[in-house]
Design an enzyme around this catalytic site. Structure first.
Site, PDB file in Angstrom:
ATOM      1  N   TYR A 238       0.843  -1.194   0.000  1.00  0.00           N
ATOM      2  CA  TYR A 238       0.000   0.000   0.000  1.00  0.00           C
ATOM      3  C   TYR A 238       0.881   1.248   0.000  1.00  0.00           C
ATOM      4  O   TYR A 238       1.878   1.296   0.730  1.00  0.00           O
ATOM      5  CB  TYR A 238      -0.901   0.030   1.238  1.00  0.00           C
ATOM      6  CG  TYR A 238      -1.887  -1.102   1.339  1.00  0.00           C
ATOM      7  CD1 TYR A 238      -3.220  -0.927   0.987  1.00  0.00           C
ATOM      8  CD2 TYR A 238      -1.491  -2.359   1.806  1.00  0.00           C
ATOM      9  CE1 TYR A 238      -4.135  -1.960   1.094  1.00  0.00           C
ATOM     10  CE2 TYR A 238      -2.399  -3.400   1.918  1.00  0.00           C
ATOM     11  CZ  TYR A 238      -3.719  -3.199   1.559  1.00  0.00           C
ATOM     12  OH  TYR A 238      -4.614  -4.220   1.663  1.00  0.00           O
ATOM     13  N   HIS A 246      -6.054   1.975  -1.335  1.00  0.00           N
ATOM     14  CA  HIS A 246      -6.061   0.621  -1.864  1.00  0.00           C
ATOM     15  C   HIS A 246      -4.627   0.211  -2.153  1.00  0.00           C
ATOM     16  O   HIS A 246      -3.750   1.051  -2.382  1.00  0.00           O
ATOM     17  CB  HIS A 246      -6.899   0.540  -3.144  1.00  0.00           C
ATOM     18  CG  HIS A 246      -8.371   0.661  -2.906  1.00  0.00           C
ATOM     19  ND1 HIS A 246      -9.117  -0.330  -2.309  1.00  0.00           N
ATOM     20  CD2 HIS A 246      -9.241   1.669  -3.185  1.00  0.00           C
ATOM     21  CE1 HIS A 246     -10.384   0.042  -2.237  1.00  0.00           C
ATOM     22  NE2 HIS A 246     -10.487   1.252  -2.758  1.00  0.00           N
ATOM     23  N   LYS A 277      -4.366  -3.610  -9.836  1.00  0.00           N
ATOM     24  CA  LYS A 277      -3.098  -3.493  -9.132  1.00  0.00           C
ATOM     25  C   LYS A 277      -1.983  -3.902 -10.084  1.00  0.00           C
ATOM     26  O   LYS A 277      -2.233  -4.491 -11.138  1.00  0.00           O
ATOM     27  CB  LYS A 277      -3.066  -4.374  -7.880  1.00  0.00           C
ATOM     28  CG  LYS A 277      -4.270  -4.211  -6.953  1.00  0.00           C
ATOM     29  CD  LYS A 277      -4.196  -5.129  -5.764  1.00  0.00           C
ATOM     30  CE  LYS A 277      -5.535  -5.212  -5.042  1.00  0.00           C
ATOM     31  NZ  LYS A 277      -6.094  -3.918  -4.688  1.00  0.00           N
TER      32      LYS A 277
END
Length: 309
Positions: A238, A246, A277
Site C-alpha cells: 500500500y 487501496h 493493481k
C-alpha cells in the site's frame, strides 16, 4: 494525545506467533513505523463475530524481525516471562492486584445494572403512556396488542433472567446491586509485572522466509505491507495506510538465479491488472564484486502489467 510506549516494545511470542496486546504499542507502530499486522482477537460475549476483530495484534515474522533490527521492539518468551514475574511477586502484591481487579469488575457490574434499570423504567413509562392514550381510542383490540408488546419490551433482559414482575412501576424503582463482580481480563501483564523483560526472557531474531529482503526493501521505501494470501501473492503493498488507500502491488519474491515460468509471470500480471493493481516481482541481487563483510545483497523490483488483447 496518544501515548508513546517505552522502547523497545515487547512482542510476545506465544505458541509460535508474535502478538501485541497493548493498544498504545499497536497505534504507535502503525503510525510511526508502518506496521499494521492483523487483528485476531474476538469479543468474549460475541465469539461468532469475525468482521470487527480486536486485540491482540498478530505480526508476521518479517514484521517482528524488522522491528527488532531497527531497535524498536524485542521478542519475549511470554510464558517464561509470566512465570518468572509471578514467582518474583510478593503475596501481598498479588492479593492487592486481585482485589483491584475485583473492585473494577464490581464497578462495571453496577454500571451495567444501572443501565438495565434505566431501560426498564423507560419501557414501563412508555407502557403507562400508551395505556392512558388507548383508553380514549375506539380500538380496544389494537390497544391490547400494543400493551402486550410493550410489556414484553419491559421484561426483556439481555444479561440475566428477570426475577421481578415487569408490570409494576414501583418495582423498577429499587436498583439491583450485583454481588458477583463482572470478570475483568487485563489486556497486558503489567502491572503487576514489570513492563520490560529481563535479558533471560528475550529471544533471538525470528526466522523469516527468503522473501524478507524484498519485504524490508519495500518497507524502507515507505510502503505498508500486509499478507497477500487473499490475492494469491506473498504481500500486498500500500502507498499509505490501508485505511485510506487501496493496495498498488501484488508482491511476489524470487531468488536472483531462480528460474521463473513465463506463464507464472503472465498469470501474475493478468491477475494484478484484473484487480486494478500491479504485479511486483523482486528479489535480492548478488554482487560478486562486493565482499560478504560489506553486505552483498541489493534488491531489485519489476512491475508487470497485462497489456495483451
Amino acid at each position: 494525545m496518544e501515548a508513546t510506549p517505552s522502547l523497545p516494545i515487547p512482542v510476545s511470542f506465544v505458541s509460535g506467533r508474535y502478538l501485541l496486546f497493548s493498544v498504545d504499542a499497536v497505534t504507535y507502530l502503525r503510525r510511526e513505523h508502518h506496521i499494521c499486522g492483523v487483528l485476531v482477537g474476538t469479543l468474549p460475549q460475541i465469539p461468532q463475530q469475525n468482521v470487527f476483530l480486536g486485540l491482540p495484534l498478530e505480526l508476521m515474522p518479517e514484521e517482528a524481525r524488522l522491528l527488532v533490527e531497527k531497535g524498536v521492539a524485542c521478542i519475549v518468551d511470554e510464558a517464561k516471562a509470566h512465570k518468572d514475574g509471578m514467582k518474583a511477586l510478593m503475596e501481598e502484591e498479588k492479593r492487592r492486584y486481585l482485589q483491584n481487579l475485583k473492585n473494577e469488575g464490581l464497578k462495571a457490574s453496577r454500571i451495567q445494572a444501572g443501565r438495565k434499570e434505566q431501560r426498564r423504567e423507560e419501557a414501563l413509562k412508555k407502557l403507562e403512556q400508551k395505556k392512558a392514550a388507548k383508553v380514549k381510542t375506539t380500538e380496544p383490540q389494537k390497544a391490547t396488542e400494543d400493551a402486550a408488546a410493550a410489556t414484553e419490551d419491559a421484561d426483556l433482559d439481555l444479561f440475566a433472567p428477570d426475577s421481578r414482575p415487569g408490570s409494576s412501576l414501583a418495582s423498577a424503582q429499587t436498583p439491583i446491586v450485583p454481588e458477583t463482580p463482572m470478570g475483568i481480563t487485563p489486556a497486558t501483564s503489567y502491572p503487576p509485572l514489570p513492563p520490560q523483560p529481563s535479558t533471560e526472557q528475550l529471544m533471538p531474531l525470528p526466522d523469516v522466509p527468503a522473501s524478507y529482503p524484498l519485504f524490508a526493501h519495500l518497507h524502507s521505501e515507505g510502503y505498508f505491507l500486509s499478507p497477500g494470501l487473499r490475492f494469491g501473492c506473498q504481500y500486498l503493498a500500500y502507498p499509505g495506510d490501508p485505511l485510506r488507500f487501496h493496495s498498488h502491488f501484488l508482491v511476489v519474491a524470487a531468488e536472483w538465479d531462480q528460474e521463473i515460468d513465463l506463464m507464472d509471470i503472465v498469470i501474475g500480471g493478468r491477475l494484478g491488472t484484473g484487480v486494478k493493481k500491479g504485479f511486483l516481482l523482486g528479489g535480492a541481487e548478488k554482487k560478486a564484486e562486493v565482499s560478504e563483510a560489506e553486505g552483498n545483497d541489493s534488491v531489485r523490483t519489476f512491475s508487470i502489467e497485462w497489456a495483451g488483447m
